[in-house]
Write a protein that holds these residues in place. Structure first.
Motif, mmCIF file in Angstrom:
data_model
loop_
_atom_site.group_PDB
_atom_site.id
_atom_site.type_symbol
_atom_site.label_atom_id
_atom_site.label_comp_id
_atom_site.label_asym_id
_atom_site.label_seq_id
_atom_site.Cartn_x
_atom_site.Cartn_y
_atom_site.Cartn_z
ATOM 1 N N ARG A 1 5.349 6.240 -11.032
ATOM 2 C CA ARG A 1 4.862 5.247 -10.085
ATOM 3 C C ARG A 1 5.944 4.229 -9.745
ATOM 4 O O ARG A 1 6.091 3.814 -8.579
ATOM 5 C CB ARG A 1 3.643 4.532 -10.687
ATOM 6 C CG ARG A 1 3.007 3.487 -9.772
ATOM 7 C CD ARG A 1 2.558 4.096 -8.461
ATOM 8 N NE ARG A 1 1.867 3.114 -7.634
ATOM 9 C CZ ARG A 1 1.663 3.246 -6.336
ATOM 10 N NH1 ARG A 1 2.109 4.333 -5.711
ATOM 11 N NH2 ARG A 1 1.007 2.326 -5.660
ATOM 12 N N ALA A 2 6.765 3.821 -10.756
ATOM 13 C CA ALA A 2 7.846 2.867 -10.504
ATOM 14 C C ALA A 2 8.902 3.473 -9.601
ATOM 15 O O ALA A 2 9.485 2.789 -8.752
ATOM 16 C CB ALA A 2 8.456 2.425 -11.833
ATOM 17 N N ARG A 3 9.170 4.765 -9.768
ATOM 18 C CA ARG A 3 10.155 5.406 -8.894
ATOM 19 C C ARG A 3 9.661 5.409 -7.454
ATOM 20 O O ARG A 3 10.443 5.243 -6.520
ATOM 21 C CB ARG A 3 10.436 6.831 -9.394
ATOM 22 C CG ARG A 3 11.253 6.889 -10.669
ATOM 23 C CD ARG A 3 11.758 8.302 -10.945
ATOM 24 N NE ARG A 3 10.642 9.216 -11.239
ATOM 25 C CZ ARG A 3 10.137 9.428 -12.446
ATOM 26 N NH1 ARG A 3 10.643 8.771 -13.497
ATOM 27 N NH2 ARG A 3 9.143 10.281 -12.639
ATOM 28 N N ALA A 4 8.356 5.615 -7.293
ATOM 29 C CA ALA A 4 7.802 5.600 -5.934
ATOM 30 C C ALA A 4 7.877 4.210 -5.315
ATOM 31 O O ALA A 4 8.189 4.050 -4.127
ATOM 32 C CB ALA A 4 6.351 6.088 -5.965
ATOM 33 N N LEU A 5 7.616 3.179 -6.093
ATOM 34 C CA LEU A 5 7.641 1.806 -5.582
ATOM 35 C C LEU A 5 9.043 1.321 -5.278
ATOM 36 O O LEU A 5 9.244 0.465 -4.418
ATOM 37 C CB LEU A 5 6.972 0.868 -6.595
ATOM 38 C CG LEU A 5 5.457 1.048 -6.785
ATOM 39 C CD1 LEU A 5 4.961 0.171 -7.923
ATOM 40 C CD2 LEU A 5 4.711 0.716 -5.492
#
Length: 273
Positions: free
Chosen positions: A249-253
């Protein structure tokens, strides 16, 4: 004058005879000293050879022990350990038995040049002796004994061929190292006694370390699985603000920010410095 001459001649012959005897004694002493010196040199050579062999044994086995705890391919490291162990101990075979995590089941972890039937029988005997609390912490003989009559190698009065080295770490039973090597007497076993004690210490520590490392890896994998499946973004940084880890999720954000990126380059601080 004739009498004096005869007396001097006799005294001279006595002196020569005593000198000859002293020379013979000196030569015999030199021969005895040479033999004693040769014997001492041979004993010193044998002692040096024995010392070098023991040092080589310990160095190789210590290196193999360190590899056990650091190598992710534990099975391969254990196989090489047993091969090196048998080689430097002149043993005919060996096996490593380990207790399961709950210390309820004794299993064969690996073996080298031993029959499966013999190892299976040994597992049952040792497990039964463990359940009856009949196992000492000293090395024990496996030949001709009932599970409730286990004898240590130091108390043996008859020849034996199979030895079990208990592996313990902080009073916790880890398993056994089984060794096939004939011993004609307790005196013959004493040549390997201290070597077995050293192996017992090294292998116990390395097996315990390997078990702990395996548990840490499992915990790490579990934590990573949890983090990767969270709905919220999680990232970690070092003291300089460089990103070390991002979950999915952090990579997507962050637009797939690579590890090592500066956190300030990704998120603008609205409060300035």
């Amino acid at each position: 004058a004739a009498v004096q001459h005869a007396r001097l001649r006799i005294e001279g012959e006595d002196i020569l005879e005593r000198l000859a005897e002293q020379n013979r004694a000196l030569e015999e002493g030199k021969e005895v000293l040479a033999r004693e010196l040769a014997r001492m040199n041979e004993e010193l050579r044998q002692t040096n050879e024995l010392l070098k062999r023991h040092v080589t044994r310990l160095r190789v086995l210590y290196q193999m022990g360190r590899e056990i705890s650091s190598n992710e391919n534990w099975s391969d490291a254990l196989d090489r350990f047993l091969m090196a162990f048998c080689r430097y101990l002149d043993a005919d075979g060996a096996a490593l038995l380990l207790w399961s995590g709950d210390a309820q089941t004794l299993k064969v972890r690996t073996m080298y040049q031993l029959e499966s039937a013999f190892v299976g029988e040994t597992v049952e005997r040792l497990a039964e002796a463990q359940r009856s609390d009949a196992l000492p912490t000293e090395t024990i003989s496996l030949d001709g004994q009932a599970p409730d009559a286990v004898r240590t190698c130091l108390s043996m009065t008859a020849p034996w061929s199979h030895t079990a080295v208990p592996l313990l770490y902080k009073n916790r039973w880890l398993g056994f190292l089984i060794v096939r090597k004939p011993y004609r007497s307790r005196k013959a076993y004493m040549d390997d006694y201290y070597f077995f004690n050293t192996i017992q210490t090294i292998l116990s520590e390395e097996v315990a370390n390997a078990v702990n490392i395996s548990r840490l890896r499992q915990l790490k994998n579990f934590n990573e699985t949890v983090l990767e499946n969270m709905n919220g973004g999680v990232l970690t940084t070092d003291s300089a603000g460089r990103i070390e880890f991002l979950n999915e999720r952090a990579r997507a954000l962050t637009g797939n920010a690579p590890p090592g990126s500066a956190l300030d380059d990704i998120f603008v601080n609205p409060f300035g410095q």
